[in-house]
Motif scaffolding. Structure first.
Motif, PDB file in Angstrom:
ATOM      1  N   THR A 921      11.982 -23.924  -2.774  1.00 11.27           N
ATOM      2  CA  THR A 921      10.668 -24.203  -3.376  1.00 11.27           C
ATOM      3  C   THR A 921      10.765 -24.398  -4.893  1.00 11.27           C
ATOM      4  O   THR A 921      11.452 -23.642  -5.581  1.00 11.27           O
ATOM      5  CB  THR A 921       9.709 -23.024  -3.120  1.00 11.27           C
ATOM      6  OG1 THR A 921       9.660 -22.792  -1.714  1.00 11.27           O
ATOM      7  CG2 THR A 921       8.306 -23.333  -3.639  1.00 11.27           C
ATOM      8  N   SER A 922      10.062 -25.386  -5.390  1.00 15.71           N
ATOM      9  CA  SER A 922      10.036 -25.608  -6.842  1.00 15.71           C
ATOM     10  C   SER A 922       8.593 -25.860  -7.278  1.00 15.71           C
ATOM     11  O   SER A 922       7.672 -25.916  -6.458  1.00 15.71           O
ATOM     12  CB  SER A 922      10.897 -26.808  -7.203  1.00 15.71           C
ATOM     13  OG  SER A 922      10.223 -27.991  -6.799  1.00 15.71           O
ATOM     14  N   ARG A 923       8.423 -26.030  -8.561  1.00 11.75           N
ATOM     15  CA  ARG A 923       7.104 -26.259  -9.123  1.00 11.75           C
ATOM     16  C   ARG A 923       6.430 -27.489  -8.513  1.00 11.75           C
ATOM     17  O   ARG A 923       5.199 -27.524  -8.362  1.00 11.75           O
ATOM     18  CB  ARG A 923       7.256 -26.417 -10.635  1.00 11.75           C
ATOM     19  CG  ARG A 923       5.960 -26.533 -11.361  1.00 11.75           C
ATOM     20  CD  ARG A 923       6.135 -26.339 -12.854  1.00 11.75           C
ATOM     21  NE  ARG A 923       5.040 -27.004 -13.574  1.00 11.75           N
ATOM     22  CZ  ARG A 923       3.803 -26.546 -13.601  1.00 11.75           C
ATOM     23  NH1 ARG A 923       3.494 -25.432 -12.977  1.00 11.75           N
ATOM     24  NH2 ARG A 923       2.860 -27.198 -14.253  1.00 11.75           N
ATOM     25  N   ALA A 924       7.236 -28.466  -8.124  1.00 14.34           N
ATOM     26  CA  ALA A 924       6.675 -29.685  -7.544  1.00 14.34           C
ATOM     27  C   ALA A 924       5.857 -29.371  -6.286  1.00 14.34           C
ATOM     28  O   ALA A 924       4.846 -30.025  -6.013  1.00 14.34           O
ATOM     29  CB  ALA A 924       7.800 -30.658  -7.201  1.00 14.34           C
ATOM     30  N   ASP A 925       6.288 -28.348  -5.546  1.00 14.78           N
ATOM     31  CA  ASP A 925       5.562 -27.982  -4.327  1.00 14.78           C
ATOM     32  C   ASP A 925       4.189 -27.386  -4.668  1.00 14.78           C
ATOM     33  O   ASP A 925       3.226 -27.562  -3.916  1.00 14.78           O
ATOM     34  CB  ASP A 925       6.385 -26.987  -3.513  1.00 14.78           C
ATOM     35  CG  ASP A 925       7.713 -27.586  -3.073  1.00 14.78           C
ATOM     36  OD1 ASP A 925       7.687 -28.607  -2.374  1.00 14.78           O
ATOM     37  OD2 ASP A 925       8.764 -27.045  -3.458  1.00 14.78           O
ATOM     38  N   PHE A 926       4.136 -26.665  -5.788  1.00 15.51           N
ATOM     39  CA  PHE A 926       2.852 -26.107  -6.228  1.00 15.51           C
ATOM     40  C   PHE A 926       1.904 -27.236  -6.637  1.00 15.51           C
ATOM     41  O   PHE A 926       0.721 -27.219  -6.314  1.00 15.51           O
ATOM     42  CB  PHE A 926       3.068 -25.141  -7.413  1.00 15.51           C
ATOM     43  CG  PHE A 926       3.616 -23.813  -7.002  1.00 15.51           C
ATOM     44  CD1 PHE A 926       4.885 -23.684  -6.466  1.00 15.51           C
ATOM     45  CD2 PHE A 926       2.842 -22.662  -7.139  1.00 15.51           C
ATOM     46  CE1 PHE A 926       5.391 -22.452  -6.081  1.00 15.51           C
ATOM     47  CE2 PHE A 926       3.336 -21.421  -6.754  1.00 15.51           C
ATOM     48  CZ  PHE A 926       4.606 -21.313  -6.228  1.00 15.51           C
ATOM     49  N   LEU A 927       2.467 -28.221  -7.319  1.00 15.38           N
ATOM     50  CA  LEU A 927       1.628 -29.337  -7.768  1.00 15.38           C
ATOM     51  C   LEU A 927       1.137 -30.162  -6.582  1.00 15.38           C
ATOM     52  O   LEU A 927       0.004 -30.643  -6.573  1.00 15.38           O
ATOM     53  CB  LEU A 927       2.416 -30.211  -8.755  1.00 15.38           C
ATOM     54  CG  LEU A 927       2.843 -29.478 -10.037  1.00 15.38           C
ATOM     55  CD1 LEU A 927       3.671 -30.387 -10.936  1.00 15.38           C
ATOM     56  CD2 LEU A 927       1.622 -28.931 -10.796  1.00 15.38           C
ATOM     57  N   ALA A 928       1.996 -30.297  -5.549  1.00 10.14           N
ATOM     58  CA  ALA A 928       1.591 -31.062  -4.361  1.00 10.14           C
ATOM     59  C   ALA A 928       0.415 -30.362  -3.676  1.00 10.14           C
ATOM     60  O   ALA A 928      -0.559 -31.004  -3.268  1.00 10.14           O
ATOM     61  CB  ALA A 928       2.767 -31.196  -3.401  1.00 10.14           C
ATOM     62  N   LEU A 929       0.481 -29.035  -3.576  1.00 10.22           N
ATOM     63  CA  LEU A 929      -0.623 -28.307  -2.942  1.00 10.22           C
ATOM     64  C   LEU A 929      -1.875 -28.395  -3.826  1.00 10.22           C
ATOM     65  O   LEU A 929      -2.995 -28.528  -3.316  1.00 10.22           O
ATOM     66  CB  LEU A 929      -0.241 -26.842  -2.693  1.00 10.22           C
ATOM     67  CG  LEU A 929      -1.314 -26.021  -1.965  1.00 10.22           C
ATOM     68  CD1 LEU A 929      -1.561 -26.529  -0.548  1.00 10.22           C
ATOM     69  CD2 LEU A 929      -0.936 -24.538  -1.893  1.00 10.22           C
ATOM     70  N   ALA A 930      -1.670 -28.369  -5.139  1.00  8.76           N
ATOM     71  CA  ALA A 930      -2.823 -28.464  -6.050  1.00  8.76           C
ATOM     72  C   ALA A 930      -3.591 -29.767  -5.817  1.00  8.76           C
ATOM     73  O   ALA A 930      -4.827 -29.761  -5.745  1.00  8.76           O
ATOM     74  CB  ALA A 930      -2.348 -28.375  -7.497  1.00  8.76           C
ATOM     75  N   ASP A 931      -2.867 -30.868  -5.667  1.00 13.75           N
ATOM     76  CA  ASP A 931      -3.550 -32.143  -5.409  1.00 13.75           C
ATOM     77  C   ASP A 931      -4.356 -32.075  -4.110  1.00 13.75           C
ATOM     78  O   ASP A 931      -5.485 -32.554  -4.031  1.00 13.75           O
ATOM     79  CB  ASP A 931      -2.523 -33.282  -5.308  1.00 13.75           C
ATOM     80  CG  ASP A 931      -1.865 -33.572  -6.670  1.00 13.75           C
ATOM     81  OD1 ASP A 931      -2.423 -33.121  -7.706  1.00 13.75           O
ATOM     82  OD2 ASP A 931      -0.809 -34.227  -6.692  1.00 13.75           O
ATOM     83  N   ALA A 932      -3.744 -31.460  -3.102  1.00 10.05           N
ATOM     84  CA  ALA A 932      -4.438 -31.348  -1.818  1.00 10.05           C
ATOM     85  C   ALA A 932      -5.705 -30.488  -1.957  1.00 10.05           C
ATOM     86  O   ALA A 932      -6.751 -30.799  -1.377  1.00 10.05           O
ATOM     87  CB  ALA A 932      -3.506 -30.752  -0.769  1.00 10.05           C
TER      88      ALA A 932
END
Ligand SMILES: [Zn+2]
Length: 968
Positions: A921-932
């Motif tokens: 897991t990286s920060r990119a996964d947090f940002l992907a969920l944020a968009d959702a």
């Protein structure tokens, strides 16, 4: 080897739990330690203090919450949440009982286990318990501005408002208080919202000083961790204290010489046509058991009287037509002087006298005639099976030992006695054949004048009246405050909020010990599975050591059923086991199940398939038996599948009434689940079916069904027959056996014969298309708290997230949502759920005083995910998610999980790929969920289960927000 700071009091091998048990006393403080050494990887630690409250301010309960909010060594706002977020715990909680407060933890990882133990010991012995924590967790006045009304806030205050909104909880408290009016059991240990604001910070601090001391502590360790290290850990903490004398004795309630009657009300509605809002029970205080045999004897008597629907007292009560379902059901021994309770819910309060007479007359009748040999044999077998199997499900076994030991230990008895059973069981088996239980019914109940008949009924005005009393109290408090006082309250409110918003110092957070990613297994755990065909049916076998028990699941694919039949499934399943068969009535069938097996249960499995191939929807019958009785168990399976008395209208009516009462009782305590189900009903096929079989639609279906059983039974019966004739066929069936090799060899032949006896039809899938459209809804229940949900299907909104989203979700749940919905909002809980395969996402709050405010919190969640994320937080959240994946399962659950993964298309490759994604897991996964989540904020649907006033107020604030209807 031992430790010089401890003296050894007892040292015994207890074969029944395969443990060496040592009881120690800490020389300096007198703390007692039960150390159980066995081969259980799931290590358990628990420290328990006697905490008898003197009033109903919830003092013990508020303290239980508060000690977990920062301690000397771990001076952060919520060490508990850090552990929740980032440990491999298999259990982590704290509980307040009427006379004790317990802090248990469990983990399979030794390093993790020691981390949990250290944080817990520091929390209970050296907590910060600041005044702000007391206000936040207990209660405080809140003022939003100088001209705003004064309100009460506090986590426990709101939690208990929720508890007092549940009629079952009100009945429980009323009953306990009635039987023990002169002792600590006459108070509400959780806290009565009307009384909680009487508690002061000074009393709260004193309560901690008085009771949270090693001299008042009982500690349990159980599992395969090194025994000497246990004493070392404890002495490091305990040696900082001097022994003190503590009077925490639970006083004995003086016995009455005449029965009493008590009545009460709850905030609820009354049906003008036929009253059924009442609950009535007959209750006794009984003398504490003097031996292990006596404890088993009480348990067996409870089972004989009311342990299943064929047990004579339960049967008489449910068949009386006086109520919708039984309450109580036997002797509970968690109080110093145990209590027994039998009664009915869903009754007309005017029938209280009839119900009391029925309970007493039935007991007198049984005392005269005794139980049949078949009844006793079934009870003995069921008891023995449970004692030997020790199947505690997902609950760590060591915790069961801990609570069993505390039963005697807390009140000065022998903690080892409740852990063994062989001698007691043998002796009881001998006595059970005679008139032992008849004598017991006389001495415990009929000749015991310490009896209270308790009646509870709805009061439609109570909710409004209590709200008014609270508002009046608050406005008179406000009127008594000067300008300066008000300014001070306002300032305190703001200071508390600022404190709640502030973040812990990174160096303090880093003090909470944690594992590293290197401590985690990279590979998934797999379960052995062999597949074959038996008698034309698909069969799965899991070769696992089961100590000579065969665990069998038989599954049938629900896709063959017309969609209109789906809501009948839960009751249809019960009807198979509880109506009898062509060759015997249901009493005799129930006894045969008890004599032959360790239990047979029916349930349903439902999920969106992980491989994207539609919905997995199955009906299961599961049973367990020793090898000698495996064939006899299969005979029972055949009998109920092919020959259940689906024409048994009387039994079916009683079951439907019980099911309906059970659904209604679930609305308040399980409101978040109801909201979740409703939100997802319009999102996926599996969500829609779940709504039909367990959601609000199901509740409404039951209400109507109860009427149709009387007005059009022929139609109901023909539906039940159609389900049986369509569902049970070997073409769309799965046999799942989990057991030792030797049993599998002989079971194959028996299973082949069993499968061949089932019809060989091949029905096609039915058409399950539906037009349930998601809507924004306010579902009204008579409660003072809300369950606020908002959700959407992320796949439908165009998002394709990886398994790493679970890590982002975990951090969101344990930081942003915890802080905003619980700590600042005053709800008991707030969280989000996401199912990767279906794409369904939901925000849910639990016992929430707010509504639109909580929705605002949800809509801003994406921002929290976009904030900078510390490395520690990221690692802890990964550990927490992996800990969930690796939860220990009892052997029957392992076999079931392996089957369910096959049925819902979860391959081991897919599981490994997801585990890899989680570990990376990286920060990119947090940002992907944020968009959702931005999309959920914009396009999600809202479902609220809550009080009418709150729902109307929300609609006034935001016109058209919710379409309002009654939940059932
Ligand atoms: Zn609580």
């Amino acid at each position: 080897m031992s430790h010089p700071a401890f003296e050894i009091v007892r040292d015994e091998n207890i074969a029944e739990i395969n443990s060496q048990a040592k009881l120690y006393r800490h020389k300096k403080t007198g703390a007692e330690v039960l150390s159980l050494v066995n081969d259980d990887e799931n290590k358990v630690f628990g420290i328990t203090f006697k905490t008898p409250p003197e009033d109903s301010t919830g003092i013990a309960h508020i303290l239980e919450h508060s000690v977990l909010c920062g301690s000397e060594k771990y001076p952060v706002k919520k060490p508990f949440v850090e552990l929740l977020k980032g440990s491999m715990h298999t259990f982590l909680n704290a509980m307040t009982f009427p006379d004790k407060t317990a802090y248990p933890v469990a983990s399979q990882n030794l390093k993790d286990f020691y981390n949990l133990v250290d944080v817990y010991l520091d929390a209970v012995l050296f907590p910060l318990i600041s005044e702000e924590t007391f206000e936040q967790e207990g209660w405080h006045y809140e003022l939003e501005s100088l001209d705003a009304p004064l309100v009460y806030k506090g986590v426990v205050f709101n939690e208990m408002k929720g508890v007092y909104s549940s009629p079952d909880s009100v009945m429980h408290t009323l009953t306990q208080n009635a039987l023990y009016p002169d002792t600590t059991y006459g108070k509400s240990s959780g806290g009565d919202p009307k009384v909680i604001p009487e508690l002061t910070y000074e009393q709260f601090k004193r309560f901690h000083r008085t009771y949270y001391h090693p001299s008042n502590a009982r500690v349990v360790f159980a599992g395969d961790d090194p025994a000497d290290k246990r004493l070392e850990i404890l002495d490091a903490y305990f040696s900082r204290f001097e022994r003190i004398a503590i009077d925490a004795e639970v006083k004995l309630q003086p016995r009455w010489n005449a029965p009493r009657a008590v009545s009460g009300t709850y905030a609820g509605t009354i049906d003008p046509d036929k009253r059924r809002d009442g609950m009535v029970s007959v209750n006794w205080m009984i003398e504490p058991a003097q031996s292990r045999e006596e404890v088993l004897s009480h348990g067996m008597l409870s089972y004989l009287l009311a342990g299943n629907s064929a047990a004579p007292l339960r049967k008489t009560l449910t068949e009386s037509g006086l109520g919708e379902g039984m309450i109580g059901g036997g002797i509970s021994s968690y109080l110093r002087q145990p209590m027994a309770s039998f009664g009915l819910k869903g009754v007309d309060p005017a029938d209280a006298g009839k119900i009391e007479a029925l309970v007493l007359d039935t007991l007198a009748e049984i005392a005269r005639t005794g139980f049949s040999a078949e009844q006793v044999e079934a009870a003995v077998n069921t008891f023995e099976f449970n004692l030997r199997e020790q199947n505690t499900g997902s609950y760590p076994r060591g915790m069961t030992y801990m609570f069993n030991a505390l039963g005697t230990w807390l009140h000065g008895g022998d903690p080892l006695a409740p852990l063994s059973f062989e001698t007691a069981l043998e002796s009881l088996k001998q006595k059970a054949r005679g008139e032992h239980f008849q004598g017991l019914i006389r001495s415990l109940f009929l000749d015991n004048p310490h009896r209270a008949t308790v009646k509870l009924e709805a009061d439609p005005d109570q909710g409004a009246r209590e709200a008014k009393v609270e508002a009046d109290t608050l406005s008179s408090v406000r009127a008594g405050l000067s300008e300066a006082d008000l300014a001070a309250v306002l300032e305190r409110t703001e200071r508390l909020k600022a404190l709640q918003e502030s973040v812990d110092k990174p160096e303090d957070l880093a003090r909470i010990p944690t594992l590293t990613l290197a401590d985690l297994d990279r590979s998934i755990r797999t379960i052995p599975t062999e597949e074959c065909t038996l008698g034309g049916a698909r069969a799965l076998y899991h070769r696992l050591p089961t100590l000579g028990i065969a665990y069998l699941d038989i599954g049938f694919d629900l896709h063959v059923l017309d969609k209109a039949l789906l809501p009948y499934l839960p009751l249809f399943g019960r009807a198979l086991l509880q109506t009898g068969t062509g060759k015997e009535d249901f009493v005799s069938l129930t006894q045969r199940i008890g004599r032959t097996t360790g239990g047979i249960a029916q349930h349903r499995g439902l999920a969106t398939r992980q491989d994207g191939a539609g919905t997995a929807a199955w009906f299961f019958l599961s049973g367990k038996a020793v090898p000698d009785k495996f064939g006899a168990m299969l005979e029972i399976f055949s009998d109920v599948l092919l020959d259940a008395r689906l024409d048994n209208r009387e039994r079916f009516r009683q079951m439907a009434l019980e099911e309906k009462a059970g659904f209604e009782a679930r609305l308040v305590p399980g409101g978040n689940g109801i909201v979740d189900t409703r939100l997802k009903a319009g999102l996926t096929e599996a969500g829609w079916i779940a709504e039909q079989m367990s959601g609000v639609s199901y509740g409404r279906f039951l209400k109507d069904l109860v009427k149709r059983i009387d007005s059009d039974w022929e139609a109901v019966e023909s539906v039940l027959r159609r389900i049986r004739d369509t569902l049970f066929n070997r073409g769309r069936m799965v046999i799942n056996l989990t057991t030792d090799e030797a049993i599998w060899d002989r079971a194959q032949g028996e299973l082949t014969t069993f499968a061949q006896a089932l019809p060989d039809t091949h029905h096609a899938d039915a058409d399950w298309s539906h037009d349930f459209a998601p809507a924004d809804e306010g579902l009204v229940i008579p409660a003072q708290v809300n369950y606020v949900g908002k959700g959407a299907n992320l796949k439908a909104l165009g998002f394709d997230l990886s398994a790493a989203s679970a890590v982002a979700l975990r951090l969101l749940n344990t930081t942003y949502l915890w802080d905003k919905v619980r700590v600042q909002g005053g709800a008991y809980g707030g969280s989000s759920r996401f199912d990767l395969s279906s794409g369904n996402f939901a925000f849910l709050s639990y016992r929430d005083p707010n509504l639109t405010k909580t929705l605002d919190v949800y809509d801003n969640a994406a921002k929290a995910l976009r904030a900078e994320i510390g490395e520690t937080d990221l690692v802890r959240s990964v550990i927490g998610v992996v800990g969930d994946l690796d939860r220990p399962e009892f052997v029957d659950a392992k076999g079931y999980s392996a089957m369910w993964r096959i049925l819902n298309g979860t391959s081991d490759e897919l599981r490994q790929r997801r585990r890899d994604e989680i570990l990376a897991t990286s920060r990119a996964d947090f940002l992907a969920l944020a968009d959702a989540l931005d999309a959920v904020a914009a396009q999600g649907h809202v479902v609220v289960l809550g009080g009418e006033a709150a729902i109307n107020a929300a609609n006034e604030k935001q016109p058209g927000l919710l379409s309002v209807s009654k939940a059932v």
